[in-house]
Design a protein around this motif. Sequence first.
Motif, PDB file in Angstrom:
ATOM      1  N   LEU A 164      21.275  17.783  23.922  1.00  0.00           N
ATOM      2  CA  LEU A 164      21.154  17.736  25.380  1.00  0.00           C
ATOM      3  C   LEU A 164      21.090  16.308  25.913  1.00  0.00           C
ATOM      4  CD1 LEU A 164      18.659  20.672  26.062  1.00  0.00           C
ATOM      5  CD2 LEU A 164      21.094  20.569  26.631  1.00  0.00           C
ATOM      6  N   ALA A 165      20.305  15.460  25.273  1.00  0.00           N
ATOM      7  CA  ALA A 165      20.146  14.079  25.751  1.00  0.00           C
ATOM      8  C   ALA A 165      21.474  13.344  25.739  1.00  0.00           C
ATOM      9  CB  ALA A 165      19.112  13.340  24.901  1.00  0.00           C
ATOM     10  N   PHE A 166      22.213  13.452  24.641  1.00  0.00           N
ATOM     11  CA  PHE A 166      23.472  12.712  24.553  1.00  0.00           C
ATOM     12  C   PHE A 166      24.573  13.341  25.404  1.00  0.00           C
ATOM     13  CE2 PHE A 166      21.287  10.487  21.233  1.00  0.00           C
ATOM     14  CZ  PHE A 166      21.765   9.196  21.386  1.00  0.00           C
ATOM     15  N   ALA A 167      24.575  14.653  25.540  1.00  0.00           N
ATOM     16  CA  ALA A 167      25.568  15.297  26.411  1.00  0.00           C
ATOM     17  C   ALA A 167      25.321  14.912  27.871  1.00  0.00           C
ATOM     18  CB  ALA A 167      25.529  16.810  26.240  1.00  0.00           C
ATOM     19  N   LEU A 168      24.074  14.991  28.300  1.00  0.00           N
ATOM     20  CA  LEU A 168      23.750  14.622  29.686  1.00  0.00           C
ATOM     21  C   LEU A 168      23.930  13.126  29.910  1.00  0.00           C
ATOM     22  CD1 LEU A 168      20.612  16.861  30.310  1.00  0.00           C
ATOM     23  CD2 LEU A 168      22.906  17.144  31.281  1.00  0.00           C
ATOM     24  N   GLY A 169      23.535  12.319  28.944  1.00  0.00           N
ATOM     25  CA  GLY A 169      23.700  10.867  29.063  1.00  0.00           C
ATOM     26  C   GLY A 169      25.163  10.470  29.163  1.00  0.00           C
ATOM     27  N   ALA A 170      26.003  11.064  28.332  1.00  0.00           N
ATOM     28  CA  ALA A 170      27.439  10.746  28.363  1.00  0.00           C
ATOM     29  C   ALA A 170      28.065  11.216  29.672  1.00  0.00           C
ATOM     30  CB  ALA A 170      28.146  11.390  27.175  1.00  0.00           C
ATOM     31  N   ALA A 171      27.703  12.401  30.117  1.00  0.00           N
ATOM     32  CA  ALA A 171      28.251  12.911  31.382  1.00  0.00           C
ATOM     33  C   ALA A 171      27.807  12.041  32.554  1.00  0.00           C
ATOM     34  CB  ALA A 171      27.820  14.362  31.596  1.00  0.00           C
ATOM     35  N   GLY A 172      26.541  11.656  32.567  1.00  0.00           N
ATOM     36  CA  GLY A 172      26.034  10.806  33.644  1.00  0.00           C
ATOM     37  C   GLY A 172      26.691   9.443  33.646  1.00  0.00           C
ATOM     38  N   ALA A 173      26.803   8.837  32.487  1.00  0.00           N
ATOM     39  CA  ALA A 173      27.433   7.513  32.394  1.00  0.00           C
ATOM     40  C   ALA A 173      28.892   7.588  32.814  1.00  0.00           C
ATOM     41  CB  ALA A 173      27.312   6.964  30.975  1.00  0.00           C
ATOM     42  N   ALA A 206      19.262   4.506  27.220  1.00  0.00           N
ATOM     43  CA  ALA A 206      19.636   3.095  27.058  1.00  0.00           C
ATOM     44  C   ALA A 206      21.146   2.952  26.853  1.00  0.00           C
ATOM     45  CB  ALA A 206      18.866   2.478  25.889  1.00  0.00           C
ATOM     46  N   ALA A 207      21.735   3.831  26.060  1.00  0.00           N
ATOM     47  CA  ALA A 207      23.183   3.773  25.836  1.00  0.00           C
ATOM     48  C   ALA A 207      23.932   4.030  27.141  1.00  0.00           C
ATOM     49  CB  ALA A 207      23.598   4.782  24.769  1.00  0.00           C
ATOM     50  N   GLY A 208      23.449   4.949  27.949  1.00  0.00           N
ATOM     51  CA  GLY A 208      24.082   5.221  29.239  1.00  0.00           C
ATOM     52  C   GLY A 208      24.017   4.025  30.171  1.00  0.00           C
TER      53      GLY A 208
END
Length: 183
Positions: free
Chosen positions: A147-156, A85-87
Motif C-alpha cells: 500500500l505505501a509504495f503503490a500510494l507513494g508512486a501514484a502520488g508522486a 521520502a522516495a516520493g
Amino acid sequence: MPCIHRKDLGLLALRFGAGGVLIAHGTQKLFGWFGGGGIEGTARAMEHMGFTPGRPSALAAGLGEAGGGALLALGLASPVAGAAAAGAMAGAVAVHAPAGFFATSGGYEYPAYLGFTAAALGLAGPGRYSLDHLTRHRLDRPLTVLLAFALGAAGAASVVRKRQAAISPEPESDEDVGAYHGA
C-alpha cells in the motif's frame, strides 16, 4: 553477551545516514533551518518550479523529507517512511532532470540516490536495531509495503504530471500556427 548482527548494524548506519540527510533537507523547507527558506520561501520556490499551489507543495515536500527521514532513522513504519521520502525525491528528480544526470551540472543524481536509498530501506526493512523490531513489525507488514509504495508512486506520478503540465508551453491554436507560418 548479546550477538551483534553485521547486516542489522549496516542497516542502522544506512538508516541514520540517509535519514539524517533527509531530515536536514526537510527542516530547511519547513523551518528555515540550515540556511533553508522555511515554509514561505520554499512555497515561493515551489510555485516558481511549477508546483502549485506552493504552500501545500512545500509542506508535502518538507514532511516527506523530514518526516520520512525521521521515521527511517528510527526504523519505524519503514515502508511508509521509505515510500514518503522516495516520493518527495521523485519531485526533486523532476526538477533537476533537464540538467542531466550528474549533480555537478545541476542534474538529478543526488535526489535520485536519496530516493533509491529510502525506497530500498522501506522495501528491505529496518533490521533488528529499530523501533519496528521492538513493536514486532506492526507497521512493517507486507500489506503495508504494498500500500505505501503503490500510494507513494501514484502520488508522486500525479504531482510530477501536474507540474509538467504547468511548466509546458500552451499548445498553439490552429490560427496562431497559421499566422506564424504566413498562411
